[in-house]
Design a protein around this motif. Structure first.
Motif, mmCIF file in Angstrom:
data_model
loop_
_atom_site.group_PDB
_atom_site.id
_atom_site.type_symbol
_atom_site.label_atom_id
_atom_site.label_comp_id
_atom_site.label_asym_id
_atom_site.label_seq_id
_atom_site.Cartn_x
_atom_site.Cartn_y
_atom_site.Cartn_z
ATOM 1 N N ARG A 1 0.814 -1.223 0.000
ATOM 2 C CA ARG A 1 0.000 0.000 0.000
ATOM 3 C C ARG A 1 0.843 1.267 0.000
ATOM 4 O O ARG A 1 0.332 2.350 -0.265
ATOM 5 N N TRP B 1 3.340 3.166 -5.341
ATOM 6 C CA TRP B 1 2.366 3.731 -6.273
ATOM 7 C C TRP B 1 1.662 2.630 -7.050
ATOM 8 O O TRP B 1 0.492 2.789 -7.423
ATOM 9 N N GLN C 1 -0.983 1.325 -4.674
ATOM 10 C CA GLN C 1 -2.045 2.325 -4.538
ATOM 11 C C GLN C 1 -2.917 2.381 -5.786
ATOM 12 O O GLN C 1 -4.138 2.539 -5.689
ATOM 13 N N ALA C 2 -2.291 2.232 -6.962
ATOM 14 C CA ALA C 2 -3.051 2.229 -8.213
ATOM 15 C C ALA C 2 -3.977 1.023 -8.287
ATOM 16 O O ALA C 2 -5.146 1.141 -8.686
ATOM 17 N N GLU D 1 -5.166 -0.658 -5.721
ATOM 18 C CA GLU D 1 -6.235 -0.476 -4.733
ATOM 19 C C GLU D 1 -7.273 0.527 -5.227
ATOM 20 O O GLU D 1 -8.477 0.369 -4.966
ATOM 21 N N TRP D 2 -6.840 1.533 -5.956
ATOM 22 C CA TRP D 2 -7.788 2.528 -6.479
ATOM 23 C C TRP D 2 -8.676 1.918 -7.559
ATOM 24 O O TRP D 2 -9.869 2.182 -7.614
ATOM 25 N N ILE D 3 -8.079 1.063 -8.410
ATOM 26 C CA ILE D 3 -8.835 0.451 -9.503
ATOM 27 C C ILE D 3 -9.807 -0.610 -8.987
ATOM 28 O O ILE D 3 -10.982 -0.629 -9.371
ATOM 29 N N ARG E 1 -10.591 -1.227 -5.710
ATOM 30 C CA ARG E 1 -11.209 -0.878 -4.436
ATOM 31 C C ARG E 1 -10.743 -1.760 -3.276
ATOM 32 O O ARG E 1 -11.409 -1.840 -2.239
ATOM 33 N N GLN E 2 -9.621 -2.416 -3.438
ATOM 34 C CA GLN E 2 -9.037 -3.198 -2.351
ATOM 35 C C GLN E 2 -7.576 -3.487 -2.677
ATOM 36 O O GLN E 2 -7.204 -3.530 -3.853
ATOM 37 N N PRO E 3 -6.733 -3.658 -1.680
ATOM 38 C CA PRO E 3 -5.325 -3.974 -1.949
ATOM 39 C C PRO E 3 -5.188 -5.391 -2.471
ATOM 40 O O PRO E 3 -6.044 -6.246 -2.226
#
Length: 227
Positions: free
Chosen positions: A74, A77, A80-81, A83-85, A87-89
């Protein structure tokens, strides 16, 4: 065997097969174009690039897992990308186990496919080209059929390697029962807790599965040599 024990026994097997099947398809499809290019093309830095490809084969699996944890965690980057796409790690999910299996099995799959492409004589392909065949037709009707046994071996070896992966998996996916716990990580935990019945059942299961896959590879190679 009680219902709880039965579930405890079956769950890691199902997860392992799911991870190995998914990872083997991903690494197989990913390795084909790379192996083809590396077998046929010459370019600066090729030796260095091939060394990088083979690194997971010699590095300790825990080192591979640690690097994947840093890359996909997390705080990166990339993590994080993802997780953003989604919606979870990705870490500590069964997809993390797939990633670990893909990385550690890639050298075996890549090297096997590369050997297959290199085994096809250029004279045969050039003869097809001179007869008017396009490059895609040469690959489809000449290169792939003549290296088919290598394709089969590559896929099965990738599946078997992913099935038995432990070090990288436990680093990036953890050992969560019914979620990320594979046969290899389950054996480790059961040994630590002294549940030797489950240990032996899992050991026998993975030995039988691995034996059957390797037997199929060896049998296919033997039949090919004796055609």
């Amino acid at each position: 065997m009680t219902n709880i024990q039965l579930e405890s026994f079956i769950s890691p097997i199902i997860i392992s097969l799911k991870v190995a099947f998914t990872a083997s398809i991903v690494v197989f499809l990913f390795s084909i174009p790379i192996a083809f290019i590396m077998a046929r093309k010459k370019f600066p830095g090729k030796a260095i690039l091939e060394t990088v490809f083979m690194l997971p084969l010699v590095l300790p699996p825990t080192v591979v897992g640690f690097l994947l944890l840093i890359i996909l965690g997390r705080n990166s980057w990339v993590g994080q990308a993802i997780e953003w796409i989604f919606r979870q790690p990705v870490v500590f999910t069964w997809w993390a186990a797939v990633v670990a299996a893909v990385v550690v099995s890639f050298p075996l799959v890549y090297q096997t496919l590369k050997s297959g492409f290199s085994s096809v004589e250029n004279e045969i392909e050039n003869a097809a080209r001179n007869s008017g065949a396009s490059e895609w037709q040469v690959i489809r009707y000449i290169t792939i059929p003549l290296s088919l046994k290598f394709f089969i071996s590559a896929y099965i070896l990738g599946f078997a390697r992913g099935l038995g992966e432990f070090g990288a998996t436990i680093m990036i996916a953890g050992n969560i029962p019914n979620k990320t716990q594979t046969i290899a990580t389950a054996i480790f935990l059961a040994t630590e807790t002294g549940d030797m019945t489950l240990v032996w059942l899992w050991v026998l299961s993975i030995v039988v599965i691995s034996f059957m896959m390797l037997w199929f590879v060896n049998r296919s190679n033997y039949e090919y040599k004796n055609e």
